[in-house]
Design an enzyme around this catalytic site. Structure first.
Site, PDB file in Angstrom:
ATOM      1  N   ASP A   1       0.464  -1.064   0.491  1.00 59.63           N
ATOM      2  CA  ASP A   1       0.038   0.348  -0.062  1.00 59.63           C
ATOM      3  C   ASP A   1       1.088   0.968   0.279  1.00 59.63           C
ATOM      4  O   ASP A   1       1.865   1.081  -0.142  1.00 59.63           O
ATOM      5  CB  ASP A   1      -1.369  -0.289   1.225  1.00 59.63           C
ATOM      6  CG  ASP A   1      -0.140   0.176   2.368  1.00 59.63           C
ATOM      7  OD1 ASP A   1       0.639  -0.165   2.317  1.00 59.63           O
ATOM      8  OD2 ASP A   1      -0.741  -0.189   3.395  1.00 59.63           O
TER       9      ASP A   1
ATOM     10  N   TYR B   1       3.036   5.041   0.710  1.00 59.07           N
ATOM     11  CA  TYR B   1       4.190   5.636   2.215  1.00 59.07           C
ATOM     12  C   TYR B   1       2.864   6.232   2.736  1.00 59.07           C
ATOM     13  O   TYR B   1       2.186   7.242   1.825  1.00 59.07           O
ATOM     14  CB  TYR B   1       5.220   6.009   1.401  1.00 59.07           C
ATOM     15  CG  TYR B   1       5.773   4.843   1.450  1.00 59.07           C
ATOM     16  CD1 TYR B   1       6.759   4.209   1.215  1.00 59.07           C
ATOM     17  CD2 TYR B   1       6.306   5.966  -0.509  1.00 59.07           C
ATOM     18  CE1 TYR B   1       7.906   4.083   0.258  1.00 59.07           C
ATOM     19  CE2 TYR B   1       7.304   5.069  -0.942  1.00 59.07           C
ATOM     20  CZ  TYR B   1       7.834   4.160  -0.563  1.00 59.07           C
ATOM     21  OH  TYR B   1       9.544   3.063  -1.174  1.00 59.07           O
TER      22      TYR B   1
ATOM     23  N   PHE C   1       6.727   1.791  -4.475  1.00 59.32           N
ATOM     24  CA  PHE C   1       7.633   2.711  -4.254  1.00 59.32           C
ATOM     25  C   PHE C   1       7.885   3.247  -4.383  1.00 59.32           C
ATOM     26  O   PHE C   1       9.223   3.976  -4.145  1.00 59.32           O
ATOM     27  CB  PHE C   1       8.668   1.364  -4.958  1.00 59.32           C
ATOM     28  CG  PHE C   1       8.816  -0.267  -4.603  1.00 59.32           C
ATOM     29  CD1 PHE C   1       9.075  -0.847  -2.863  1.00 59.32           C
ATOM     30  CD2 PHE C   1       7.793  -1.194  -5.140  1.00 59.32           C
ATOM     31  CE1 PHE C   1       8.579  -1.997  -2.227  1.00 59.32           C
ATOM     32  CE2 PHE C   1       7.021  -2.338  -4.633  1.00 59.32           C
ATOM     33  CZ  PHE C   1       7.713  -2.882  -3.624  1.00 59.32           C
TER      34      PHE C   1
ATOM     35  N   HIS D   1      10.825  -9.147   0.164  1.00 55.26           N
ATOM     36  CA  HIS D   1      10.682  -7.933   0.260  1.00 55.26           C
ATOM     37  C   HIS D   1      12.087  -7.073  -0.006  1.00 55.26           C
ATOM     38  O   HIS D   1      12.569  -7.356   1.149  1.00 55.26           O
ATOM     39  CB  HIS D   1       9.930  -7.461   1.108  1.00 55.26           C
ATOM     40  CG  HIS D   1       9.302  -6.094   0.785  1.00 55.26           C
ATOM     41  ND1 HIS D   1       9.072  -4.776   1.255  1.00 55.26           N
ATOM     42  CD2 HIS D   1       7.730  -6.011  -0.077  1.00 55.26           C
ATOM     43  CE1 HIS D   1       8.288  -4.100   0.644  1.00 55.26           C
ATOM     44  NE2 HIS D   1       7.367  -4.815  -0.125  1.00 55.26           N
TER      45      HIS D   1
END
Length: 251
Positions: free
Chosen positions: A93, A95, A106, A214
């Protein structure tokens, strides 16, 4: 992070200008006007779900709590035409830090400092993989313009509350995005970082998929570093007759 507790003391929200208020109204009344025409056609069955989400976001605004990213950026990832998408990178989701989320997984605004730690780790692996020095900024828009769909599973979040808009309906919409991509007879390489993203692998059966840990500081050393996703994406694109991505970001 999954906590809904604020990460920090939040400043009072500033009023949104006319452009943002118009986009907020469009999210509520005609959300598919904010995506490319071919995505609008492909996602027509999701229009009711998107309108419900738009109403939810409008209620957040009316309550004075706001949401991230700005209304003009909520559906930004789907501004890249469906026909041009050749790489899918899945995030979780946006930031939750005000000013950071820009509608692309990202990515952050060019002026954001310091860069998020996950993005720093992505840059480190890009350097290891292809020798590309880390960019001074965190704007990944150049990747998006080459057909890299930087898609979060959930497209909004409350400021300071990571994961706060999960299970409110965004997953239904982004599932439809992913299944639409997988159903095309076009080159596609998907990058699934972390357990949440890897749960999507069955939707992508029959297409090229790269999986690893991740890039978060909590997991990057457990399989993200050394996974060489960027060169692997380009090799898989070339094998499908598609043009590789130029991963180097402009200054």
């Amino acid at each position: 992070m999954d906590s809904t507790e604020p990460l920090f003391d939040l400043p009072a929200p500033t009023p949104w200008d006319a452009v943002q208020l118009k986009a907020l109204a469009t999210l509520r009344e005609a959300p598919l006007e904010l995506v490319s025409p071919d995505w609008a056609q492909a996602l027509s069955a999701q229009d009711p779900a998107l309108r419900r989400l738009g109403a939810m976001l409008n209620a957040e605004y009316d309550a004075g709590t706001r949401f991230l990213p700005l209304p003009t950026q909520v559906l930004r990832a789907l501004g890249t035409p469906l026909a041009e998408v050749k790489v899918l990178i899945v995030g979780q989701d946006p930031y939750p830090t005000p000013g950071h989320s820009v509608g692309l997984a990202f990515s952050v605004d060019k002026t954001t400092r310091p860069l998020p730690r996950s993005l720093n780790n992505i840059y480190k692996e890009l350097h290891t993989d292809l020798g590309i020095p880390p960019a001074a900024h965190g704007d990944l828009g150049a990747w998006s313009r080459q057909g890299v769909l930087l898609l979060n599973r959930v497209l909004t979040v409350a400021p300071g509350q990571a994961g706060s808009h999960r299970r409110r309906g965004w997953e239904e919409v982004t599932d439809a995005v992913i299944t639409t991509l997988a159903a095309r007879a076009q080159p596609l390489v998907s990058v699934l970082w972390g357990n949440d993203a890897q749960r999507l692998a069955p939707m992508l059966e029959g297409t090229a998929v790269i999986e690893s840990a991740h890039p978060s500081p909590l997991s990057a050393s457990r399989g993200f570093f050394g996974s060489r996703p960027f060169s692997r994406v380009n090799d898989l694109l070339s094998a499908q007759g598609a043009t590789p991505v130029d991963w180097k970001l402009p200054p």
